[in-house]
Design an enzyme around this catalytic site. Structure first.
Site, PDB file in Angstrom:
ATOM      1  N   LYS A   7       0.417  -9.028  -9.286  1.00 57.44           N
ATOM      2  CA  LYS A   7      -0.831  -8.712  -8.578  1.00 57.44           C
ATOM      3  C   LYS A   7      -1.721  -7.932  -9.532  1.00 57.44           C
ATOM      4  CE  LYS A   7      -2.710  -6.713  -4.310  1.00 57.44           C
ATOM      5  NZ  LYS A   7      -3.647  -5.698  -4.808  1.00 57.44           N
ATOM      6  N   GLY A  45      -4.913  -6.430   3.464  1.00 56.60           N
ATOM      7  CA  GLY A  45      -4.518  -5.034   3.310  1.00 56.60           C
ATOM      8  C   GLY A  45      -4.977  -4.174   4.459  1.00 56.60           C
ATOM      9  N   ARG A  46      -6.209  -3.681   4.375  1.00 53.14           N
ATOM     10  CA  ARG A  46      -6.690  -2.748   5.393  1.00 53.14           C
ATOM     11  C   ARG A  46      -6.776  -3.362   6.791  1.00 53.14           C
ATOM     12  NH1 ARG A  46     -11.753  -0.502   2.039  1.00 53.14           N
ATOM     13  NH2 ARG A  46     -11.519  -2.573   1.121  1.00 53.14           N
ATOM     14  N   ASP A 100     -11.000  -7.434   1.025  1.00 57.60           N
ATOM     15  CA  ASP A 100     -11.914  -7.336   2.177  1.00 57.60           C
ATOM     16  C   ASP A 100     -11.594  -8.280   3.333  1.00 57.60           C
ATOM     17  OD1 ASP A 100     -13.325  -5.441   0.714  1.00 57.60           O
ATOM     18  OD2 ASP A 100     -14.790  -6.889  -0.027  1.00 57.60           O
ATOM     19  N   MET A 128       0.847  -1.187   0.000  1.00 60.13           N
ATOM     20  CA  MET A 128       0.000   0.000   0.000  1.00 60.13           C
ATOM     21  C   MET A 128       0.885   1.239   0.000  1.00 60.13           C
ATOM     22  SD  MET A 128      -3.129  -1.055   2.583  1.00 60.13           S
ATOM     23  CE  MET A 128      -2.078  -1.764   3.856  1.00 60.13           C
ATOM     24  N   ASN A 186      -7.298 -11.770  -2.729  1.00 61.33           N
ATOM     25  CA  ASN A 186      -7.198 -10.487  -2.058  1.00 61.33           C
ATOM     26  C   ASN A 186      -8.531  -9.743  -2.173  1.00 61.33           C
ATOM     27  OD1 ASN A 186      -5.799  -7.317  -2.963  1.00 61.33           O
ATOM     28  ND2 ASN A 186      -6.014  -8.059  -0.894  1.00 61.33           N
ATOM     29  N   CYS A 219      -3.215  -1.537  -9.961  1.00 66.19           N
ATOM     30  CA  CYS A 219      -3.480  -0.212  -9.385  1.00 66.19           C
ATOM     31  C   CYS A 219      -4.499   0.529 -10.248  1.00 66.19           C
ATOM     32  CB  CYS A 219      -2.188   0.593  -9.291  1.00 66.19           C
ATOM     33  SG  CYS A 219      -2.462   2.277  -8.683  1.00 66.19           S
TER      34      CYS A 219
END
Length: 321
Positions: free
Chosen positions: A146, A234-235, A212, A18, A210, A106
């Site tokens: 990715k 991630g988050r 959520d 990120m 990947n 991205c």
């Protein structure tokens, strides 16, 4: 070629790349408390690594700082120019990284206008050239990709089918289109379709899902449902250096981890990046207990690492262990 991916337990957990988040300070704190199986750097411009003047090189190279505690560590690059990707891959290999990942997902306009990131979904021949360039530049480490399931619509089988022809070590699927950004729930059935496609083609590429996923328990559930080899989070990492474990940190432990994070950020980036970038982490660490909002508000007014450390240490010292 030494391919560390093949020796990982299944399902393995990967920390997502990120921008302006997963720098060496962020990753080091995580590695000390709840290390995932694999960590990724921020995405870094291959073109810049090759062409940027001295000051630009200094800032870009700071994205590629890492410590051995983070291993295996993968450098994520982006480019639409095979020659630049090849030379950047050579640089990354010389820096001692364990792998290279190519960003083909991205959704940011500034990146896509360069023909990079998700824009490569619209240009599979160039995407394949970029992969081969990275493999030429860094023959001793594995190359992975990715990406997303499509540009405006789901074209997963056609798109992923092209990538899987290039003998990549890992294909990570963010289960949304570029158009969807992160505005809709991730469609994990697309990850299962990628696994099935891989199996039909008979290639050894590992598939990572990947989208959520908040924690390890959810990651394991998704892996069981889709039969993917690994899951990228991630988050779920924000404000939670223990995300790679099942540990529930106390408020005092969260403050201590944030102190550690601020100190590392100041050590690595004091003369390179604005301290304001560190503020995006304050709300994630400082939440979930009485009066957390008061501390959070105080932190948002600081301008320097020293000011934030003074406030954090005073708050920590008033809390029980």
């Amino acid at each position: 070629m030494k391919n560390f991916w093949t020796s990982l337990p299944r399902p393995f957990i990967v920390g997502a790349p990120m921008d302006d988040v997963t720098d060496v300070a962020f990753r080091t704190v995580i590695a000390r408390h709840g290390k995932p199986h694999v960590t990724f750097t921020e995405f870094t411009s291959a073109d810049g690594l090759v062409r940027a003047p001295e000051e630009g090189q200094r800032k870009l190279r700071s994205k590629l700082r890492f410590t051995d505690i983070e291993r295996p560590i993968v450098a994520q690059l982006f480019s639409s120019v095979p020659e630049y990707m090849e030379e950047a891959a050579r640089i990354v290999e010389s820096l001692g990284f364990d792998g290279i990942d190519i960003n083909m997902g991205c959704p940011v306009d500034a990146v896509n206008k360069q023909g990079c990131g998700a824009a490569l979904i619209k240009n599979p021949p160039l995407a394949r050239e970029i992969i081969r360039a990275a493999q030429r530049g860094a023959p001793s480490i594995p190359v992975s990709v990715k990406t997303r399931i499509g540009w405006n619509e789901d074209t997963l089988e056609a798109w992923a089918g092209e990538l899987l022809k290039e003998n990549i070590a890992v294909l990570t699927i963010h289960a949304r289109t570029r158009k969807e950004m992160s505005k809709v729930p991730a469609r994990w059935e697309a990850v299962a379709r990628t696994v099935a496609l891989r199996d039909r083609l008979g290639v050894p590429t590992l598939i990572v899902g990947n989208g959520d996923v908040k924690n390890v328990a959810e990651a394991k559930q998704r892996a069981a449902e889709t039969h993917c080899d690994g899951v990228m989070i991630g988050r779920g990492m924000f404000g939670n250096p223990w995300y790679g474990t099942d540990y529930e940190a106390t408020p005092r432990e969260k403050i201590e981890a944030l102190i550690e994070h601020v100190e590392l950020y100041d050590m690595h980036f004091k003369d390179i990046k604005s301290f304001a970038l560190m503020k995006k982490h304050f709300g994630s660490y400082i939440s979930g207990w009485n009066n957390a909002s008061t501390l959070r508000t105080a932190l948002m007014g600081v301008e320097t690492a020293e000011e934030s450390l003074f406030i954090l240490k005073a708050a920590r010292d008033t809390m029980s262990a």
